[in-house]
Design an enzyme around this catalytic site. Sequence first.
Site, PDB file in Angstrom:
ATOM      1  N   ASP A   1     -17.378   7.131  -0.768  1.00  0.00           N
ATOM      2  CA  ASP A   1     -16.085   6.990  -0.082  1.00  0.00           C
ATOM      3  C   ASP A   1     -15.769   8.343   0.563  1.00  0.00           C
ATOM      4  O   ASP A   1     -16.448   9.344   0.299  1.00  0.00           O
ATOM      5  CB  ASP A   1     -15.007   6.583  -1.115  1.00  0.00           C
ATOM      6  CG  ASP A   1     -13.646   6.309  -0.473  1.00  0.00           C
ATOM      7  OD1 ASP A   1     -13.573   6.122   0.757  1.00  0.00           O
ATOM      8  OD2 ASP A   1     -12.634   6.298  -1.219  1.00  0.00           O
TER       9      ASP A   1
ATOM     10  N   ARG B   1       0.881  -1.182   0.000  1.00  0.00           N
ATOM     11  CA  ARG B   1       0.000   0.000   0.000  1.00  0.00           C
ATOM     12  C   ARG B   1       0.907   1.216   0.000  1.00  0.00           C
ATOM     13  O   ARG B   1       1.629   1.463   0.965  1.00  0.00           O
ATOM     14  CB  ARG B   1      -0.911  -0.003   1.226  1.00  0.00           C
ATOM     15  CG  ARG B   1      -1.557   1.341   1.483  1.00  0.00           C
ATOM     16  CD  ARG B   1      -2.650   1.298   2.497  1.00  0.00           C
ATOM     17  NE  ARG B   1      -3.821   0.650   1.952  1.00  0.00           N
ATOM     18  CZ  ARG B   1      -5.030   0.686   2.514  1.00  0.00           C
ATOM     19  NH1 ARG B   1      -5.217   1.322   3.652  1.00  0.00           N
ATOM     20  NH2 ARG B   1      -6.049   0.087   1.954  1.00  0.00           N
TER      21      ARG B   1
ATOM     22  N   MET C   1      -6.513   9.331   2.369  1.00  0.00           N
ATOM     23  CA  MET C   1      -5.278   9.333   3.154  1.00  0.00           C
ATOM     24  C   MET C   1      -4.214  10.148   2.418  1.00  0.00           C
ATOM     25  O   MET C   1      -3.991   9.930   1.219  1.00  0.00           O
ATOM     26  CB  MET C   1      -4.780   7.897   3.348  1.00  0.00           C
ATOM     27  CG  MET C   1      -5.655   7.085   4.284  1.00  0.00           C
ATOM     28  SD  MET C   1      -5.069   5.397   4.473  1.00  0.00           S
ATOM     29  CE  MET C   1      -5.767   4.600   3.024  1.00  0.00           C
TER      30      MET C   1
ATOM     31  N   GLN D   1     -10.111  -3.698  -3.615  1.00  0.00           N
ATOM     32  CA  GLN D   1     -11.382  -3.216  -3.071  1.00  0.00           C
ATOM     33  C   GLN D   1     -12.515  -3.413  -4.070  1.00  0.00           C
ATOM     34  O   GLN D   1     -13.584  -3.945  -3.729  1.00  0.00           O
ATOM     35  CB  GLN D   1     -11.246  -1.716  -2.738  1.00  0.00           C
ATOM     36  CG  GLN D   1     -12.503  -1.097  -2.172  1.00  0.00           C
ATOM     37  CD  GLN D   1     -12.835  -1.660  -0.804  1.00  0.00           C
ATOM     38  OE1 GLN D   1     -12.006  -1.642   0.088  1.00  0.00           O
ATOM     39  NE2 GLN D   1     -14.047  -2.173  -0.618  1.00  0.00           N
TER      40      GLN D   1
ATOM     41  N   HIS E   1      -7.383   1.268  -6.294  1.00  0.00           N
ATOM     42  CA  HIS E   1      -7.564   0.331  -5.178  1.00  0.00           C
ATOM     43  C   HIS E   1      -8.248  -0.934  -5.745  1.00  0.00           C
ATOM     44  O   HIS E   1      -9.416  -1.194  -5.467  1.00  0.00           O
ATOM     45  CB  HIS E   1      -8.425   0.993  -4.102  1.00  0.00           C
ATOM     46  CG  HIS E   1      -8.381   0.331  -2.760  1.00  0.00           C
ATOM     47  ND1 HIS E   1      -7.603  -0.782  -2.487  1.00  0.00           N
ATOM     48  CD2 HIS E   1      -9.028   0.619  -1.599  1.00  0.00           C
ATOM     49  CE1 HIS E   1      -7.779  -1.129  -1.223  1.00  0.00           C
ATOM     50  NE2 HIS E   1      -8.636  -0.304  -0.668  1.00  0.00           N
TER      51      HIS E   1
ATOM     52  N   ASN F   1      -9.058   7.175  -5.863  1.00  0.00           N
ATOM     53  CA  ASN F   1      -8.536   5.850  -6.204  1.00  0.00           C
ATOM     54  C   ASN F   1      -9.643   4.789  -6.349  1.00  0.00           C
ATOM     55  O   ASN F   1      -9.584   3.945  -7.247  1.00  0.00           O
ATOM     56  CB  ASN F   1      -7.491   5.408  -5.162  1.00  0.00           C
ATOM     57  CG  ASN F   1      -7.867   5.746  -3.722  1.00  0.00           C
ATOM     58  OD1 ASN F   1      -9.024   6.065  -3.432  1.00  0.00           O
ATOM     59  ND2 ASN F   1      -6.904   5.661  -2.815  1.00  0.00           N
TER      60      ASN F   1
ATOM     61  N   ARG G   1     -13.347  -8.712   1.058  1.00  0.00           N
ATOM     62  CA  ARG G   1     -11.949  -8.369   0.769  1.00  0.00           C
ATOM     63  C   ARG G   1     -11.066  -9.598   0.991  1.00  0.00           C
ATOM     64  O   ARG G   1     -10.196  -9.914   0.178  1.00  0.00           O
ATOM     65  CB  ARG G   1     -11.478  -7.230   1.697  1.00  0.00           C
ATOM     66  CG  ARG G   1     -12.010  -5.856   1.387  1.00  0.00           C
ATOM     67  CD  ARG G   1     -11.427  -5.283   0.119  1.00  0.00           C
ATOM     68  NE  ARG G   1      -9.969  -5.203   0.149  1.00  0.00           N
ATOM     69  CZ  ARG G   1      -9.263  -4.235   0.737  1.00  0.00           C
ATOM     70  NH1 ARG G   1      -9.877  -3.218   1.300  1.00  0.00           N
ATOM     71  NH2 ARG G   1      -7.930  -4.239   0.708  1.00  0.00           N
TER      72      ARG G   1
HETATM   73  N1  NVA Z   1     -10.070   6.731  -0.875  1.00  0.00           N
HETATM   74  C1  NVA Z   1      -9.696   6.222   0.416  1.00  0.00           C
HETATM   75  C2  NVA Z   1      -9.876   4.735   0.445  1.00  0.00           C
HETATM   76  C3  NVA Z   1      -9.515   4.081   1.755  1.00  0.00           C
HETATM   77  C4  NVA Z   1      -9.675   2.597   1.720  1.00  0.00           C
HETATM   78  C5  NVA Z   1      -8.256   6.601   0.712  1.00  0.00           C
HETATM   79  O1  NVA Z   1      -7.419   6.491  -0.182  1.00  0.00           O
HETATM   80  O2  NVA Z   1      -7.983   7.007   1.836  1.00  0.00           O
HETATM   81  N1   CP Z   2     -11.109  -0.355   2.535  1.00  0.00           N
HETATM   82  C1   CP Z   2      -9.843  -0.392   2.970  1.00  0.00           C
HETATM   83  O1   CP Z   2      -8.902  -0.561   2.200  1.00  0.00           O
HETATM   84  O2   CP Z   2      -9.704  -0.254   4.312  1.00  0.00           O
HETATM   85  P1   CP Z   2      -8.321  -0.006   5.083  1.00  0.00           P
HETATM   86  O3   CP Z   2      -7.802   1.322   4.644  1.00  0.00           O
HETATM   87  O4   CP Z   2      -8.692  -0.031   6.542  1.00  0.00           O
HETATM   88  O5   CP Z   2      -7.376  -1.108   4.721  1.00  0.00           O
END
Ligand code: NVA
Ligand code: CP
Length: 305
Positions: A222, A103, A227, A133, A130, A161, A290
Site C-alpha cells: 500500500d 470514511r 491520506m 478493503q 479499512h 490502516n 469491493r
Molecule cells: N492506506 C491508504 C489506503 C487508501 C485506500 C490511505 O489511508 O490513504
Molecule cells: N482502496 C480504496 O479504498 O480506494 P479509494 O480510496 O479510491 O476509495
Amino acid sequence: MKKDFISIADYSLSELEAIFDLTKELKAKTKRREEHHLCKGLTMSMIFAKPSARTRISFETGMYQLGGYALYLSPADIGIGKREAVKDIAQVVSRYNDIIMARLFEHIHMEVLAEHATAPVINGLTDYNHPCQIMADIFTVMEHRKNLNDIKIVYIGDGNNVANSWINLASKMPMHLILCSPSGYEPDHKTLENARNTGISQIELLTDPKAAVKDADVVYTDVWASMGMEAEARARRKVFLPYQVNSDLMSHAGKNALVMHCLPAHRGDEITDDVIDGPQSIVFDEAENRMHVQKAIIVKLLGKA
Ligand code: NVA
Ligand code: CP
C-alpha cells in the site's frame, strides 16, 4: 440490536463466512445481470471526510444494483466533527437514511457515529483501519487459491490502516501473516497483541523484505504515506525505498505469488509498473470485489438476507 461494520474484529468467523457466501451469490447474479433488488426503496448516506474513487463508486453502484439509492456527501459537505458534532450527525442522518457509510480520519469518530446512529454504520476507512478493503481482499484470494490452508500473506510497507485490518482478519481466520515494515512504522501494537492472543494465526513482524516474501502466496503493499500524511511523503520515501515491491523483490517470492494492492497506487514508489501490470497482479480483481463484498455487508446489516 442494530449491527454495524466497523472492524473485522467485531465479527465471528461464521459471520464473516456468511458474508462471503452472500458475496459469491450476489457477484454471480451481477455477472448474469439478474435483478437482485434486496434493498428496494432503501437509502444510504455516504459521508466522506477524505477523497475516494473505489469506495464511492463501489458503494454507490452497489446500492443502486440492490434497488436502493446512495447519496454522496463530499468532504466539503458535512464537516463531521468540525461543523457539527459527530453524535448530532449520527442522529440526523439516521432520520433520513436506512444505512450510513462513512470514511473519516479519526477512528473514534467512527465509533461515536455508530454509537449514536440508529441506522447501521459501515466503516469505509479511518486512520486506524479499512475493513471493507480486507474483506474484498481475502475474498479475492479465495477466488484465486481455492484452499486457504497454510496460506502465507506478506504485507510489505507502512503499518497503516490496511495493515491493521489484515491483522484483525488474522484474529478470525487462520493464516500465516507477515508484516514487514521499517522500524518505527509497524502496525498498531494493541491490535497485534489482541490478534496474537487469540492464537488463531501465526503473525510475524519482520524488517527484511527479501526474507519476508520467501514462499509467499500473496505479496501485498500500500502507499507509504496515507491520506492525511501528505506532508510526510518526501521523508517517508527515503525510509521506505528498500520496501518497494519490484521485480527483484518478487524474484525472492516465486512466480506463483499473487501481487495485491488496495489502490490507489503510487507507481514507482511502493510498487513498480512491471509488477502491478504483470501476470501475478490481481489488483483489479480486488478492486472489483469491493463492490460485491460491500453489497453483501449492506444486505446483512439491513437484515435482507
Ligand atoms: N492506506 C491508504 C489506503 C487508501 C485506500 C490511505 O489511508 O490513504
Ligand atoms: N482502496 C480504496 O479504498 O480506494 P479509494 O480510496 O479510491 O476509495
